[in-house]
Design an enzyme around this catalytic site. Structure first.
Site, PDB file in Angstrom:
ATOM      1  N   ALA A   1       0.954  -1.302  -0.027  1.00 18.48           N
ATOM      2  CA  ALA A   1       0.048  -0.122  -0.096  1.00 18.48           C
ATOM      3  C   ALA A   1       0.933   1.324   0.191  1.00 18.48           C
ATOM      4  CB  ALA A   1      -0.918   0.148   1.402  1.00 18.48           C
ATOM      5  N   GLY A   2       0.504   2.222  -0.663  1.00 16.07           N
ATOM      6  CA  GLY A   2       1.333   3.312  -0.782  1.00 16.07           C
ATOM      7  C   GLY A   2       0.472   4.434  -1.684  1.00 16.07           C
TER       8      GLY A   2
ATOM      9  N   ILE B   1       5.583   1.895 -13.273  1.00 16.72           N
ATOM     10  CA  ILE B   1       4.535   0.769 -13.716  1.00 16.72           C
ATOM     11  C   ILE B   1       3.233   1.445 -13.993  1.00 16.72           C
ATOM     12  CG2 ILE B   1       3.556  -1.205 -12.907  1.00 16.72           C
ATOM     13  CD1 ILE B   1       6.717  -1.204 -12.875  1.00 16.72           C
TER      14      ILE B   1
ATOM     15  N   THR C   1       0.837   8.790  -2.822  1.00 10.60           N
ATOM     16  CA  THR C   1       1.862  10.053  -3.279  1.00 10.60           C
ATOM     17  C   THR C   1       0.849  11.313  -2.934  1.00 10.60           C
ATOM     18  OG1 THR C   1       1.192  10.161  -5.489  1.00 10.60           O
ATOM     19  CG2 THR C   1       3.090   9.374  -5.346  1.00 10.60           C
TER      20      THR C   1
ATOM     21  N   PRO D   1      10.350  -0.788  -7.555  1.00  9.19           N
ATOM     22  CA  PRO D   1       9.617  -0.649  -9.166  1.00  9.19           C
ATOM     23  C   PRO D   1      10.036   0.619  -9.638  1.00  9.19           C
ATOM     24  CG  PRO D   1       8.096  -1.252  -7.474  1.00  9.19           C
ATOM     25  CD  PRO D   1       8.942  -0.805  -6.687  1.00  9.19           C
TER      26      PRO D   1
ATOM     27  N   TYR E   1       7.782  11.247  -0.403  1.00 11.62           N
ATOM     28  CA  TYR E   1       7.714  10.026  -0.904  1.00 11.62           C
ATOM     29  C   TYR E   1       9.169   9.484  -0.931  1.00 11.62           C
ATOM     30  CZ  TYR E   1       6.387   6.452  -4.062  1.00 11.62           C
ATOM     31  OH  TYR E   1       6.043   5.201  -5.054  1.00 11.62           O
TER      32      TYR E   1
ATOM     33  N   GLN F   1       9.111  15.168  -4.559  1.00  8.97           N
ATOM     34  CA  GLN F   1       8.598  14.171  -3.682  1.00  8.97           C
ATOM     35  C   GLN F   1       9.522  13.766  -2.207  1.00  8.97           C
ATOM     36  OE1 GLN F   1       8.406  10.824  -6.281  1.00  8.97           O
ATOM     37  NE2 GLN F   1       6.198  11.020  -6.560  1.00  8.97           N
TER      38      GLN F   1
ATOM     39  N   ASP G   1       2.405  14.847  -3.843  1.00  9.59           N
ATOM     40  CA  ASP G   1       3.509  15.551  -4.248  1.00  9.59           C
ATOM     41  C   ASP G   1       3.562  17.141  -4.200  1.00  9.59           C
ATOM     42  OD1 ASP G   1       4.341  13.076  -5.252  1.00  9.59           O
ATOM     43  OD2 ASP G   1       4.327  13.319  -7.073  1.00  9.59           O
TER      44      ASP G   1
HETATM   45  P1  NDP Z   1      -2.535   2.447  -6.828  1.00  7.86           P
HETATM   46  O1  NDP Z   1      -2.828   3.727  -6.419  1.00  7.86           O
HETATM   47  O2  NDP Z   1      -2.833   1.921  -8.042  1.00  7.86           O
HETATM   48  O3  NDP Z   1      -2.951   1.440  -5.470  1.00  7.86           O
HETATM   49  C1  NDP Z   1      -2.650   1.610  -4.196  1.00  7.86           C
HETATM   50  C2  NDP Z   1      -3.525   0.527  -3.127  1.00  7.86           C
HETATM   51  O4  NDP Z   1      -3.143   0.910  -1.714  1.00  7.86           O
HETATM   52  C3  NDP Z   1      -4.814   0.522  -3.210  1.00  7.86           C
HETATM   53  O5  NDP Z   1      -5.523  -0.797  -3.033  1.00  7.86           O
HETATM   54  C4  NDP Z   1      -5.198   1.540  -1.965  1.00  7.86           C
HETATM   55  O6  NDP Z   1      -6.316   1.409  -1.420  1.00  7.86           O
HETATM   56  C5  NDP Z   1      -4.089   1.185  -0.963  1.00  7.86           C
HETATM   57  N1  NDP Z   1      -4.234   2.100  -0.001  1.00  7.86           N
HETATM   58  C6  NDP Z   1      -3.361   3.461  -0.028  1.00  7.86           C
HETATM   59  N2  NDP Z   1      -3.318   4.058   1.079  1.00  7.86           N
HETATM   60  C7  NDP Z   1      -3.669   2.991   2.061  1.00  7.86           C
HETATM   61  C8  NDP Z   1      -3.973   3.102   3.420  1.00  7.86           C
HETATM   62  N3  NDP Z   1      -3.732   4.072   4.184  1.00  7.86           N
HETATM   63  N4  NDP Z   1      -4.343   1.845   4.049  1.00  7.86           N
HETATM   64  C9  NDP Z   1      -4.698   1.055   3.426  1.00  7.86           C
HETATM   65  N5  NDP Z   1      -4.246   0.657   2.036  1.00  7.86           N
HETATM   66  C10 NDP Z   1      -4.217   1.748   1.531  1.00  7.86           C
HETATM   67  O7  NDP Z   1      -0.805   2.243  -6.411  1.00  7.86           O
HETATM   68  P2  NDP Z   1       0.189   1.376  -7.172  1.00  7.86           P
HETATM   69  O8  NDP Z   1      -0.517   0.143  -7.455  1.00  7.86           O
HETATM   70  O9  NDP Z   1       0.600   2.055  -8.516  1.00  7.86           O
HETATM   71  O10 NDP Z   1       1.502   1.334  -6.288  1.00  7.86           O
HETATM   72  C11 NDP Z   1       1.431   0.381  -5.308  1.00  7.86           C
HETATM   73  C12 NDP Z   1       2.744   0.540  -4.599  1.00  7.86           C
HETATM   74  O11 NDP Z   1       3.953   0.433  -5.457  1.00  7.86           O
HETATM   75  C13 NDP Z   1       2.945   1.845  -3.831  1.00  7.86           C
HETATM   76  O12 NDP Z   1       3.567   1.238  -2.671  1.00  7.86           O
HETATM   77  C14 NDP Z   1       3.724   2.531  -4.497  1.00  7.86           C
HETATM   78  O13 NDP Z   1       4.395   3.487  -4.189  1.00  7.86           O
HETATM   79  C15 NDP Z   1       4.615   1.808  -5.279  1.00  7.86           C
HETATM   80  N6  NDP Z   1       5.324   2.085  -6.585  1.00  7.86           N
HETATM   81  C16 NDP Z   1       4.505   2.554  -7.556  1.00  7.86           C
HETATM   82  C17 NDP Z   1       5.185   2.562  -8.776  1.00  7.86           C
HETATM   83  C18 NDP Z   1       4.343   3.013  -9.950  1.00  7.86           C
HETATM   84  O14 NDP Z   1       4.769   3.247 -10.863  1.00  7.86           O
HETATM   85  N7  NDP Z   1       2.968   2.797  -9.995  1.00  7.86           N
HETATM   86  C19 NDP Z   1       6.424   2.813  -9.027  1.00  7.86           C
HETATM   87  C20 NDP Z   1       7.084   2.308  -7.661  1.00  7.86           C
HETATM   88  C21 NDP Z   1       6.678   2.051  -6.647  1.00  7.86           C
HETATM   89  P3  NDP Z   1      -8.009   1.817  -2.040  1.00  7.86           P
HETATM   90  O15 NDP Z   1      -8.361   1.132  -3.492  1.00  7.86           O
HETATM   91  O16 NDP Z   1      -8.916   1.616  -1.100  1.00  7.86           O
HETATM   92  O17 NDP Z   1      -7.643   3.378  -2.305  1.00  7.86           O
END
Ligand code: NDP
Length: 240
Positions: free
Chosen positions: A83-84, A180, A86, A177, A147, A144, A88
């Site tokens: 879970a993550g 993505i 941004t 990553p 982040y 960032q 920014d």
């Molecule tokens: P998305 O925004 O597509 O999905 C994020 C997911 O995290 C969702 O399921 C969201 O839940 C959940 N989430 C966010 N905040 C919380 C919280 N406080 N408690 C519980 N769940 C939470 O993100 P990505 O798939 O793009 O990214 C996934 C991970 O990969 C992250 O850590 C990101 O930083 C990292 N990353 C991504 C990159 C990219 O290019 N996409 C590059 C490098 C790293 P909900 O659906 O309810 O909002």
């Protein structure tokens, strides 16, 4: 029955691909999310994977949720801290709220979730933890500081916990990553994204399944000698 695996943020984007990959490989995944009920419902209907709604930034929520998951599915063998968010802004415009939200969600969540599973893993002599970092935690990124600090923190956290878990059969690794193709990256304005892709040697964004594939390698029972490492999956954009 396969090993129980929690994937935080496991209903969308990279986490969704990880949850599906784990299920296909014979694990029992539990996908968690924060607030997007619609996406979670669609994910559950599509995959049959159980979903759990709680805030990974809140320690008490994590304690209650992990207890519930273990009660319903069995002890947790695999944890993917994915879970993550941004928020920014350049530092001179960043609010304390933007700083705190990102640190709490992206880094403190790793403490919260690991703390909830680690005692049971130590008792049972097995555990696989994978923390999702970022290329921007390795290289930094304009706009960032929150982040990059959180993700960079994940890499140190991973190495320290790997040392603590090693003698107990627990491996702890990180994946960094690159860019993505998920909602998070699709939110980047097109001209900025074009410039980013131009700097990726393989000439394209990565796919979520390519991160899932790396997770599967790291969580395998046979991967017990791989610990404390950060695997970069970034199309060659950053090498060090
Ligand atoms: P998305 O925004 O597509 O999905 C994020 C997911 O995290 C969702 O399921 C969201 O839940 C959940 N989430 C966010 N905040 C919380 C919280 N406080 N408690 C519980 N769940 C939470 O993100 P990505 O798939 O793009 O990214 C996934 C991970 O990969 C992250 O850590 C990101 O930083 C990292 N990353 C991504 C990159 C990219 O290019 N996409 C590059 C490098 C790293 P909900 O659906 O309810 O909002």
């Amino acid at each position: 029955m396969g090993r129980v695996a929690i994937v935080t943020g496991g209903t969308r984007g990279i986490g969704k691909a990880i949850s599906i990959g784990l299920k296909r490989a014979g694990y029992q995944p539990a996908a968690t999310y924060q607030g997007n009920d619609e996406a979670a419902k669609a994910f559950n209907a599509e995959t049959g994977i159980r979903v759990y709604k709680f805030d990974v930034a809140d320690y008490d929520h994590c304690v209650a949720a992990v207890k519930r998951i273990a009660g319903e599915m069995g002890p947790v063998d695999v944890l993917v801290n994915n879970a993550g968010i941004t928020r920014d802004a350049t530092l001179h415009k960043m609010s304390p709220g933007q700083w705190k939200e990102v640190i709490d969600t992206n880094l403190t969540s790793c403490f919260n979730m690991c703390r909830c599973v680690i005692e049971s893993m130590r008792e049972r002599g097995f555990g696989r933890i994978v923390n999702i970092g970022s290329i921007n935690g390795q290289a930094g990124q304009y706009g960032q500081v929150n982040y990059a600090a959180a993700k960079s923190g994940i890499h140190g956290f991973t190495k320290a916990l790997a040392q603590e878990g090693a003698a107990k059969g627990i491996t702890v690794n990180a994946i960094a990553p690159g860019y993505i193709n998920t909602d998070m990256v699709r939110a980047v304005p097109a001209p900025v994204l074009e410039k980013i892709v131009a700097k990726i040697p393989v000439g394209r964004l990565g796919e979520a399944e390519e991160i899932a594939r790396t997770v599967l390698f790291l969580v395998a029972d046979e991967a017990g000698f791989v610990t404390g490492s950060t695997v970069s999956v970034n199309g060659g954009q950053h090498m060090y």
